[in-house]
Design an enzyme around this catalytic site. Sequence first.
Site, PDB file in Angstrom:
ATOM      1  N   ALA A  45       6.443   6.904   4.005  1.00 28.16           N
ATOM      2  CA  ALA A  45       5.838   6.334   5.208  1.00 28.16           C
ATOM      3  C   ALA A  45       5.564   4.848   5.017  1.00 28.16           C
ATOM      4  O   ALA A  45       5.795   4.047   5.923  1.00 28.16           O
ATOM      5  CB  ALA A  45       4.561   7.082   5.565  1.00 28.16           C
ATOM      6  N   GLU A  46       5.061   4.481   3.843  1.00 24.62           N
ATOM      7  CA  GLU A  46       4.765   3.062   3.591  1.00 24.62           C
ATOM      8  C   GLU A  46       5.069   2.701   2.148  1.00 24.62           C
ATOM      9  O   GLU A  46       4.832   3.502   1.222  1.00 24.62           O
ATOM     10  CB  GLU A  46       3.282   2.738   3.837  1.00 24.62           C
ATOM     11  CG  GLU A  46       2.774   3.090   5.213  1.00 24.62           C
ATOM     12  CD  GLU A  46       3.227   2.169   6.317  1.00 24.62           C
ATOM     13  OE1 GLU A  46       3.764   1.085   6.000  1.00 24.62           O
ATOM     14  OE2 GLU A  46       3.036   2.535   7.482  1.00 24.62           O
ATOM     15  N   THR A  47       5.570   1.493   1.970  1.00 25.65           N
ATOM     16  CA  THR A  47       5.630   0.837   0.666  1.00 25.65           C
ATOM     17  C   THR A  47       4.829  -0.445   0.776  1.00 25.65           C
ATOM     18  O   THR A  47       5.063  -1.246   1.683  1.00 25.65           O
ATOM     19  CB  THR A  47       7.078   0.525   0.247  1.00 25.65           C
ATOM     20  OG1 THR A  47       7.805   1.751   0.095  1.00 25.65           O
ATOM     21  CG2 THR A  47       7.106  -0.237  -1.066  1.00 25.65           C
ATOM     22  N   CYS A  71      -2.017  -0.813   7.312  1.00 25.13           N
ATOM     23  CA  CYS A  71      -1.797   0.543   6.812  1.00 25.13           C
ATOM     24  C   CYS A  71      -2.942   0.916   5.882  1.00 25.13           C
ATOM     25  O   CYS A  71      -3.160   0.248   4.866  1.00 25.13           O
ATOM     26  CB  CYS A  71      -0.469   0.653   6.077  1.00 25.13           C
ATOM     27  SG  CYS A  71      -0.228   2.304   5.380  1.00 25.13           S
TER      28      CYS A  71
END
Length: 260
Positions: A45-47, A71
């Site tokens: 979903a996120e880096t 985020c």
Amino acid sequence: MNLTIYQLDAFTSIVFAGNPAAVVPLTEWISDELMQKIAAENNLAETAFYVAEGEQFHIRWFTPTVEVNLCGHATLATAYTIFEYAKYPKSIIEFTSRSGILKVEKKGDLLELDFPVDVPVPAETPEELLIGFDATPIETLKGISDYFLVFENESQIKALEPDFRTIAQVKCRGIIVTAKGDEVDFVSRFFGPQSGIDEDPVTGSAHTTLTPFWVERLGKSTLSAKQISARGGELTCTLVGDRVKIAGKVASYLKGEIFV
């Protein structure tokens, strides 16, 4: 070059739950194109990428397809990385970001995010959401970047099976769905096909919108919350003026190297 990468599960005390995020520490910024490619390769979903800048850390977040302005779970994971692996000696980390100054405080085994509040306002329900969810919310609101649908009970939230192609047509970052919880103050789910992730396991930033809404409805400033995705996640949310404090745990899954 070789880059260190960590993968951590945020808003959980055990691996394989909560929301996985990758964290890549940098000594200096690499190109936006390369960061986006790394995020796409990770397919999480996120880096998050960060660079130390004096006493602060600048942080940026990428989904597999786009850079985003905020985020929560990847910020929590980044703070854990700095505390645990960079051996940061202080109890509060201060990030600079597209969303301004963000602080994370270490409180025992909890990490507490300090994010700007996003108060949702009433909005018309886009037809694509009514069709895509095949369910009618009792209220529709909108925050800065997300639609916010309120349903009658937790069972309805669990039962939602959205048509992602249809809801992806709505111009927003994603869609929050929520109801009063059976065992916690409120529950939620987050769908973001517009941002490259159909359902996000635990969305810290969504709780900057959820918290002021439920504080007003339930009449207390600190709330217990659960995001009831397949992996699930637990949060404690507190409204303090125009800030929302979101506390949770982090479990470390892996450390590795990227060769680019």
